[in-house]
Design a protein around this motif. Sequence first.
Motif, mmCIF file in Angstrom:
data_model
loop_
_atom_site.group_PDB
_atom_site.id
_atom_site.type_symbol
_atom_site.label_atom_id
_atom_site.label_comp_id
_atom_site.label_asym_id
_atom_site.label_seq_id
_atom_site.Cartn_x
_atom_site.Cartn_y
_atom_site.Cartn_z
ATOM 1 N N HIS A 254 0.839 -1.195 0.000
ATOM 2 C CA HIS A 254 0.000 0.000 0.000
ATOM 3 C C HIS A 254 0.879 1.252 0.000
ATOM 4 O O HIS A 254 1.852 1.323 0.756
ATOM 5 N N PRO A 255 0.554 2.235 -0.835
ATOM 6 C CA PRO A 255 1.382 3.444 -0.898
ATOM 7 C C PRO A 255 1.583 4.135 0.457
ATOM 8 O O PRO A 255 2.663 4.686 0.712
ATOM 9 N N CYS B 79 -10.619 7.020 -1.481
ATOM 10 C CA CYS B 79 -9.504 6.574 -0.645
ATOM 11 C C CYS B 79 -9.084 7.729 0.254
ATOM 12 O O CYS B 79 -8.786 8.817 -0.227
ATOM 13 N N HIS C 100 -5.926 9.690 -0.592
ATOM 14 C CA HIS C 100 -5.675 10.256 -1.920
ATOM 15 C C HIS C 100 -5.082 11.665 -1.927
ATOM 16 O O HIS C 100 -4.265 11.971 -2.796
ATOM 17 N N CYS D 191 -1.391 10.907 -1.718
ATOM 18 C CA CYS D 191 -0.815 9.751 -2.394
ATOM 19 C C CYS D 191 -0.152 10.128 -3.720
ATOM 20 O O CYS D 191 -0.766 10.767 -4.570
ATOM 21 N N HIS E 283 0.416 8.228 -6.134
ATOM 22 C CA HIS E 283 -0.128 7.417 -7.226
ATOM 23 C C HIS E 283 -1.610 7.661 -7.463
ATOM 24 O O HIS E 283 -2.232 6.921 -8.234
ATOM 25 N N ALA E 284 -2.171 8.647 -6.769
ATOM 26 C CA ALA E 284 -3.631 8.836 -6.829
ATOM 27 C C ALA E 284 -4.103 8.995 -8.277
ATOM 28 O O ALA E 284 -3.477 9.689 -9.083
ATOM 29 N N CYS F 234 -9.652 7.329 -7.357
ATOM 30 C CA CYS F 234 -9.253 7.332 -5.944
ATOM 31 C C CYS F 234 -9.980 8.413 -5.149
ATOM 32 O O CYS F 234 -10.222 8.248 -3.959
ATOM 33 N N CYS G 172 -6.157 -0.747 -2.001
ATOM 34 C CA CYS G 172 -5.659 0.264 -2.927
ATOM 35 C C CYS G 172 -6.067 -0.113 -4.340
ATOM 36 O O CYS G 172 -5.951 -1.270 -4.737
ATOM 37 N N TRP G 173 -6.503 0.897 -5.110
ATOM 38 C CA TRP G 173 -6.945 0.642 -6.473
ATOM 39 C C TRP G 173 -5.829 0.179 -7.412
ATOM 40 O O TRP G 173 -6.073 -0.365 -8.468
ATOM 41 N N LEU G 174 -4.574 0.380 -7.017
ATOM 42 C CA LEU G 174 -3.459 -0.053 -7.877
ATOM 43 C C LEU G 174 -3.451 -1.568 -8.068
ATOM 44 O O LEU G 174 -2.867 -2.062 -9.034
HETATM 45 FE FE1 SF4 Z 1 -3.220 5.973 -3.674
HETATM 46 FE FE2 SF4 Z 1 -5.438 5.497 -5.048
HETATM 47 FE FE3 SF4 Z 1 -4.182 3.499 -3.828
HETATM 48 FE FE4 SF4 Z 1 -5.472 5.348 -2.412
HETATM 49 S S1 SF4 Z 1 -6.379 3.877 -3.829
HETATM 50 S S2 SF4 Z 1 -3.469 4.540 -1.978
HETATM 51 S S3 SF4 Z 1 -5.074 7.193 -3.613
HETATM 52 S S4 SF4 Z 1 -3.405 4.745 -5.522
#
Ligand code: SF4
Length: 324
Positions: free
Chosen positions: A248-249, A287, A290, A293, A295-296, A301, A319-321
């Motif tokens: 997780h970021p 999230c 976000h 983040c 990577h948002a 996100c 996390c959506w990644l």
């Molecule tokens: Fe980052 Fe999106 Fe993952 Fe949240 S869901 S941690 S904003 S990449």
Amino acid sequence: MSALVEVADLSVHFEVRQWGFLRLGAVQAVDRVALTLAEGESVAIVGESGCGKSTLARTLLGLHRPTQGEVRFAGRELSGLRRGELRAYRASAGYVQQDPFGATAPFLDVRRILAEPLIIQGVGRDEREARIRAALEEVHLTPVEELLGKFPHMLSGGQQQRLVIARALILGPRLLVADEPVSMLDASVRVEILELLRRIQGRRRLTLAFITHDLSTVRHYAERIFVMYAGRLVESAPVDALLDAPRHPYTQALLGAIADPDAANARRQRELPAGEPPSLLDPPRGCRFHPRCPHAMAGLCDRDDPPDFDVGERHRSACWLHRE
Ligand code: SF4
Ligand code: MG
């Protein structure tokens, strides 16, 4: 290993009012958390201050009522317990608070502080005395004879925390919740207290939930880690996987922010993203990480809450990644 504590869809929100009547909103201290602790397992719940980890800890102990969802202990739902059953539950779940200095009544001596939970449970005088002595031995508060008549202010910080641990253990709990047990102690005694907890956990096969903001200490004291951010559980994994390959970021940022003494690993030193954890009175949509983040993804996100994804053996990350 069978499950001792099962938390499902747990939210704990606190109403905030001004002048006692004007409703300002609800602090979403814990929001839709799910986790299971196995009998005899030691876990760390990690996050920055204000992320809801103390509220989660206190809810596991039956000290806060869930706004939504449930906490089960040995198969029984806590909020369904009657008064007498709740008393029995208190004997099964010990609590070590963050502040040893405020945790005991200043006008009671050591013997009386340890006697109190035994009296409440109806333990007779002779057995009480024997158990008090055994508890002091177990936490190495010795010589026992000398310590029994002392008052908390006569003890050092480390001794006071040993006393709090002895009290938490005296009824023979199956679960021990330790909320930042060393953060208010001198650096010189922190390791001693952590080692003591670890030895007791191993010897008694206790389920230990260790709450901390300090990821650098957890490798030695937990088998599994849960990372919280802004009231949410964002990642959970066995300790090595979480520390060596966080997914997780937020966890990655948290780990990157720990100074790495190994120069070869200097690359891993990243700063925690700018900004503060959000207010839990009005957390961000989607999230909750976000706004900070790196990577948002816009339109995703900031709009939709990421579900938990399985990313490895007993390893989950919200996390959506990780979406296919
Ligand atoms: Fe980052 Fe999106 Fe993952 Fe949240 S869901 S941690 S904003 S990449
Ligand atoms: Mg706290």
